[in-house]
Design a protein around this motif. Sequence first.
Motif, PDB file in Angstrom:
ATOM      1  N   VAL A 137       0.306   6.941  -6.745  1.00  0.00           N
ATOM      2  CA  VAL A 137      -0.405   8.128  -6.676  1.00  0.00           C
ATOM      3  C   VAL A 137      -0.065   9.828  -6.147  1.00  0.00           C
ATOM      4  CG1 VAL A 137      -2.538   6.951  -7.492  1.00  0.00           C
ATOM      5  CG2 VAL A 137      -1.835   7.787  -4.991  1.00  0.00           C
ATOM      6  N   GLY A 138       0.878  10.037  -5.665  1.00  0.00           N
ATOM      7  CA  GLY A 138       1.260  10.867  -5.178  1.00  0.00           C
ATOM      8  C   GLY A 138       1.284  11.942  -3.865  1.00  0.00           C
ATOM      9  N   LEU A 139       0.325  10.484  -2.883  1.00  0.00           N
ATOM     10  CA  LEU A 139       0.225  10.659  -1.473  1.00  0.00           C
ATOM     11  C   LEU A 139       1.255  10.264  -1.005  1.00  0.00           C
ATOM     12  CD1 LEU A 139      -3.291   8.913  -1.639  1.00  0.00           C
ATOM     13  CD2 LEU A 139      -2.330  11.423  -1.307  1.00  0.00           C
ATOM     14  N   GLN A 161      -4.821   6.750 -10.952  1.00  0.00           N
ATOM     15  CA  GLN A 161      -5.686   7.501 -10.094  1.00  0.00           C
ATOM     16  C   GLN A 161      -6.145   5.818  -9.379  1.00  0.00           C
ATOM     17  OE1 GLN A 161      -7.965   9.447  -9.539  1.00  0.00           O
ATOM     18  NE2 GLN A 161      -6.783  11.020 -10.997  1.00  0.00           N
ATOM     19  N   MET A 162      -6.238   6.072  -8.059  1.00  0.00           N
ATOM     20  CA  MET A 162      -6.524   5.225  -7.458  1.00  0.00           C
ATOM     21  C   MET A 162      -7.616   4.680  -6.318  1.00  0.00           C
ATOM     22  SD  MET A 162      -3.556   4.739  -3.658  1.00  0.00           S
ATOM     23  CE  MET A 162      -3.703   2.870  -2.803  1.00  0.00           C
ATOM     24  N   VAL A 163      -7.989   3.801  -6.575  1.00  0.00           N
ATOM     25  CA  VAL A 163      -9.359   2.103  -6.019  1.00  0.00           C
ATOM     26  C   VAL A 163      -9.152   2.090  -4.662  1.00  0.00           C
ATOM     27  CG1 VAL A 163     -11.484   0.568  -6.034  1.00  0.00           C
ATOM     28  CG2 VAL A 163     -10.313   2.506  -8.417  1.00  0.00           C
ATOM     29  N   PHE A 164      -9.733   2.556  -3.550  1.00  0.00           N
ATOM     30  CA  PHE A 164      -8.543   2.318  -1.955  1.00  0.00           C
ATOM     31  C   PHE A 164      -9.605   1.180  -1.653  1.00  0.00           C
ATOM     32  CE2 PHE A 164      -8.184   6.546  -2.525  1.00  0.00           C
ATOM     33  CZ  PHE A 164      -6.666   6.884  -2.159  1.00  0.00           C
ATOM     34  N   SER A 192       0.878  -0.919   0.292  1.00  0.00           N
ATOM     35  CA  SER A 192      -0.539  -0.339   0.606  1.00  0.00           C
ATOM     36  C   SER A 192       0.784   1.125  -0.226  1.00  0.00           C
ATOM     37  CB  SER A 192      -0.798   0.274   1.301  1.00  0.00           C
ATOM     38  OG  SER A 192      -2.055  -1.662   0.828  1.00  0.00           O
ATOM     39  N   THR A 193       1.455   0.720   0.742  1.00  0.00           N
ATOM     40  CA  THR A 193       2.525   2.279   0.664  1.00  0.00           C
ATOM     41  C   THR A 193       3.072   2.822  -0.827  1.00  0.00           C
ATOM     42  OG1 THR A 193       3.814   1.650   2.416  1.00  0.00           O
ATOM     43  CG2 THR A 193       5.019   3.191   1.411  1.00  0.00           C
ATOM     44  N   LEU A 194       3.816   1.787  -1.745  1.00  0.00           N
ATOM     45  CA  LEU A 194       4.607   1.438  -2.751  1.00  0.00           C
ATOM     46  C   LEU A 194       2.924   2.515  -3.713  1.00  0.00           C
ATOM     47  CD1 LEU A 194       6.727   0.989  -4.624  1.00  0.00           C
ATOM     48  CD2 LEU A 194       5.345  -1.050  -5.655  1.00  0.00           C
TER      49      LEU A 194
END
Length: 325
Positions: free
Chosen positions: A54-56, A81-84, A47-49
């Motif tokens: 996505v720039g978070l 874009q990310m889907v959480f 999840s870190t990767l």
Amino acid sequence: MSELRFDGVTIRYGNRRRGTTAVDGVDLTVPDGAVVGLVGESGSGKSTLARAAVGLLPLTGGQILLDGQPLRHGSGPRPVQMVFQDPYSSLDPRMTIGDSIGEAVPRGTRSADRRQEVARLLELVELDPARAGAYPAQLSGGQRQRVAVARALAARPQVIVADEITSALDVSIQGTVLNLVRRLQRELGTSMLFISHNLAVVRYVASEIAVMYLGRIVEHGPTAEVLADPQHPYTRDLLAAVPESTRARSAPVTADPAPAAIAAAEPADPHAPPPGCRYHPRCPVGPLVHGDREICRTTEPTAEHRHAAACHFAPAGRPLLRVAD
């Protein structure tokens, strides 16, 4: 072309004296139009990767490239874009789902065109456009996750990062969402990094698989090949944990007679990874079982084996099992 590449990416939390390196020198490529599955247990850095893509999260070292160019996260449209994992927390409960999706549509789109795009996206994820006025609390978990997918697609990304998008859903709903992901990827051809701890899920959607352990990629290759003939002992241990119902009957598990010391071994502390091979404190082919393999404790293995397996003794044994189609 929409190729996402992680080039020597390192991400560290905290400072030099008191900190944790969550991702350590990761090289990984998501080819154009492909789905790459990233698997590993909790704390491996998956999840870190994803958040860095996505720039978070800022990078401590290395770079992330999109089509060969450094990925930049400005105020404009974001190409990744990310889907959480949790669809409820990723949607504003005070906004209708139509407004949430419409908010991600590129700026400058007229109101009428924006409404049409929202309706199109809802249909694309198999939701009735008439539900655009509903709030997240009025939807089921599977429906909310479909809205999250539609919101990600609204930004017209080149790459989508899906982070454990089925783990928060009931088992009965997971298959529906996975079928949706497969259909959308096939129709739209969007590149995707699909993150999960469930090997059966990854096998269903991904053409390539990368296995991550304590911040590093330990094995990587075509999904069918890696799961049929894993080269790294950690990958084999993950496969051994797959429920019996997902295994092919014709390929039973080949059990290794690992001693009780392996079963009792504690995983390495991610805040202070061990030297040498990071998996050696719990490895069934390492120094706990074979006393003459001190190299595992002292020397970091290179990824020169088949499937880029980072193990001094790969391949270590016969294929363990084959996951059922």
